[in-house]
Each structure stands twice: as structure tokens, then as C-alpha cells.
Design an enzyme around this catalytic site. Sequence first.
Site, PDB file in Angstrom:
ATOM      1  N   PRO A   1       0.830  -1.208   0.000  1.00 30.48           N
ATOM      2  CG  PRO A   1       0.221  -0.817   2.219  1.00 30.48           C
ATOM      3  CD  PRO A   1       0.980  -1.785   1.339  1.00 30.48           C
TER       4      PRO A   1
ATOM      5  CB  CYS B   1       2.984  29.651 -19.118  1.00 31.69           C
ATOM      6  SG  CYS B   1       3.859  30.917 -18.217  1.00 31.69           S
TER       7      CYS B   1
END
Length: 416
Positions: A275, A342
Site C-alpha cells: 500500500p 503558463c
Amino acid sequence: MDAFTYQKGELYAENVPVAKLAEQYGTPLFVYSRTYIRDHFRALARAMAEVDTLICYAVKVNSNAAVIATLAAEGAGADVVSSGELLRARRAGVPADKITFAGVGKTEDEIETALRENILLFTVESEQELERISACAARLGATGRVAIRVNPDVDPKTHKYISTGKKENKFGVDILRALQIYERAAALPGLEIAGLHMHIGSQILSAQPYAEAAAKVAEVCVELKKRYPTFRMLDIGGGIGIRYRPDQEPLLPPALAEAVLPILKPLKLKILMEPGRFIVGNAGVLVVRVQYVKNGPSKQFVIVDGAMNDLIRPPLYQAHHEIGAVRETPETVFGDVVGPVCESGDFFALDRHLPAVRQDDLLVVHSAGAYAYSMASNYNSRPRAAEVMVCGARHELVRERESFEDLVRGERIPIW
Ligand code: LLP
């Protein structure tokens, strides 16, 4: 436990005000709760206590040394996918005999490093990989303990990018060919047939696909146990899903255990689990500071100093992360939380009812303990954020913010 709670309108990480951490360490800042990590590891271990279980934390999920060391101290092993992760796990205190090595593309170098370290197990994804491990082992006079990753062709009902156990995925070998591939492994020198591996995907919210896959591979395990006396481990992978939205029901260890233990117990094998997200996902937040608030024609843009290079999950998987204000406010606005990069894909939240914040206020992006820093980049030449670990009233910087020097390290301009 909830690691991040409001006390008198202020967000705390365990017993430390998040605003204080932002002040001291700057933003963007990842904050992790050590207690949460430890408690989640323990909850899973407790649920699985009826079988001999080794929990190998998946290092890719959050590779910070302090996180790995917290788990190593609890007795966790590590699941790694590169020699970088292998060396990180060793350095943070995980013994080699608790390390599993996964991944479809292990290089010779990586295999040799793992053989030299004498790790517990290679989870093997192809026949060619078996041959390569065998050749490396023969060269080094070592033994590679192997578990073949079997693709059980089960739908984990998760995002298509993180589903791995269906036959169209690149992972594992066809379950119908598994026995034949084990025969091939048995014929190769330098290998020990130690187990079988499955991992069907990530962010799985129901125990049912686990039970279905476990039942399929259990049949193969029974046969393998008869054929190979060294066959002793079944690795059931990771994938336990967590709560990203307040109304989401996470998969909890008792429910998982109830579904799989009746299948696993009769096998009398050592059970491995890998996990990651379950242990660290909600142990972390990303703290960001509002730079500008801009009112567009239909919504507000809250522009913060964290960006997609810090946490790419929203644009990459259309993942939902809750956003909260560090100082609670009853007022809300409608809009987006975006970063300075951007790209229109640089957002943490789109079209949401958000806490009304002003310039210089702090926000947190929740569920940022898993697949956040470990997937971070330097895009737009942004230094990676700092990481802090909290434990009760204590807090400590566990990774420095990157500097400009870090950004350009190793770069050269040719004299021509
Ligand atoms: N074992 C193997 C072989 C894996 O490939 C993975 C994750 C794990 C264990 C741990 O899975 P977990 O328990 O954390 O679900 N970047 C994506 C998730 C990619 C999963 C990669 N493999 C995301 O942000 O959702």
C-alpha cells in the site's frame, strides 16, 4: 484520526497551527502528519493480523526519507521500482530482506544492485525479465528470489491511467500462461521460485475486485505450492482507495480483510501487501499562499504560489482535491484555484465554491501526501517545495526547498 483540524477557526496540523509552519518554512509547503502515517500503517497491520503479513510501503507514493523511516520503525518493508527507490529505502532504515522490487522495465544495473543488496523479492513482469535476472544472478553468484506478476484480468473500477490488472494493461503476465512461465523460471539458473504477485490498480474503493482477483490467483498458488517447495509468498499489491471528497466512502482495512482473508488464510502463505496512498494520502497537505485574486466575467481566479509542478493530479487524472482556508471564513466565492505556470492545465480546482480569500491568505490543498511531491517537477524552472513533518506539537523540516543552484546543478554550456 484526522491530521488536519480546525481549532477556533484556525487549521492545525496535529497540534501545530499551519499558519505558523507557513511563516517559518515558507510556501508552497508540504506538511505531513507522522501520527497519521503510523496509525494508518497500524490499522492495516491489525486488520491483517490473522495471517503472516509483511506490509511493504510503496516508496513511489511519497519517497521522503522521514516518511519511509517512520514506517520502517513500525516494521514496514518497502516496495521499490528503481534502484533510486531501493537505495532510498535502505538509507531510511528498511532491511533488504523486507524489500520487493516491482516494475516492467528493470535494467541490468538495477537488477544487479538489488541482487547485491540481497532483497526479499523481485516481482517479475515478463519472461525476458526472468532471463535477465537469471543471467545477472549467475554472473554475481547470487540467487534472485522471484514472484511472477500475474494479471488476473479484473476491473478495479478506477481511473483508466491507474488500472493495471486488466488484460489490456501492460502489467504482469496472462494468468492462463502463468504456470508455463513458472516452468520456464524453474529451468533457469540463479532463480528461486518464491511467490506470486498481483496488483490490480490504485485508488480502489471496493473490496470486491480484490476478492475477485485474489480468488483467481489463489487457484494458481495452490498448484504452485504443490510443484515448488520454495513457493511461500503471495503479494496482493497495493491500491487501497482513500477519501478525496467529503462524501466519498474510503475502503477501510477491516472491509478489505473481511473480503480477502477467507481466500488467503487456507493458502498458508506469507502475505505481502504494497500500500502507499492509504498510508500517506491524507497524511499530507500542500500549503499555498494567495498571490492575486482576479475577477473574471463568470468566476473568480484565485492565483496561488503552488502549481501543477508541485501537484499534477488534478490536470493529469481529473482528480479532485479539497481546498480549505487556513483561517476559516464563512463566505464563499465561485471560481478556480490556479498556479502561476503558463498552462491552462495548471489548476488545483475548477468551478468550485471556494472559501473567500484575499491576497496573502493561506490555502491548503488536501490529500497531498500521496503522488504529489513524488511526481513533482521543475517545470517553468520552479524549485521544488519544502516538506515538513509534524508529530504532536513538534515539527521539523524534512526536505529543504530547492534553490536556484539545485535547479541548474549538472548543466553545462558547450564552449562551441
Ligand atoms: N504496487 C505496485 C506494483 C504499484 O504499481 C503501485 C502504484 C502500488 C503498489 C501502490 O499503489 P497505492 O496503494 O498507492 O494505490 N500517480 C497515480 C497513481 C499511480 C499508481 C502507481 N502504482 C495517482 O496519483 O493517482
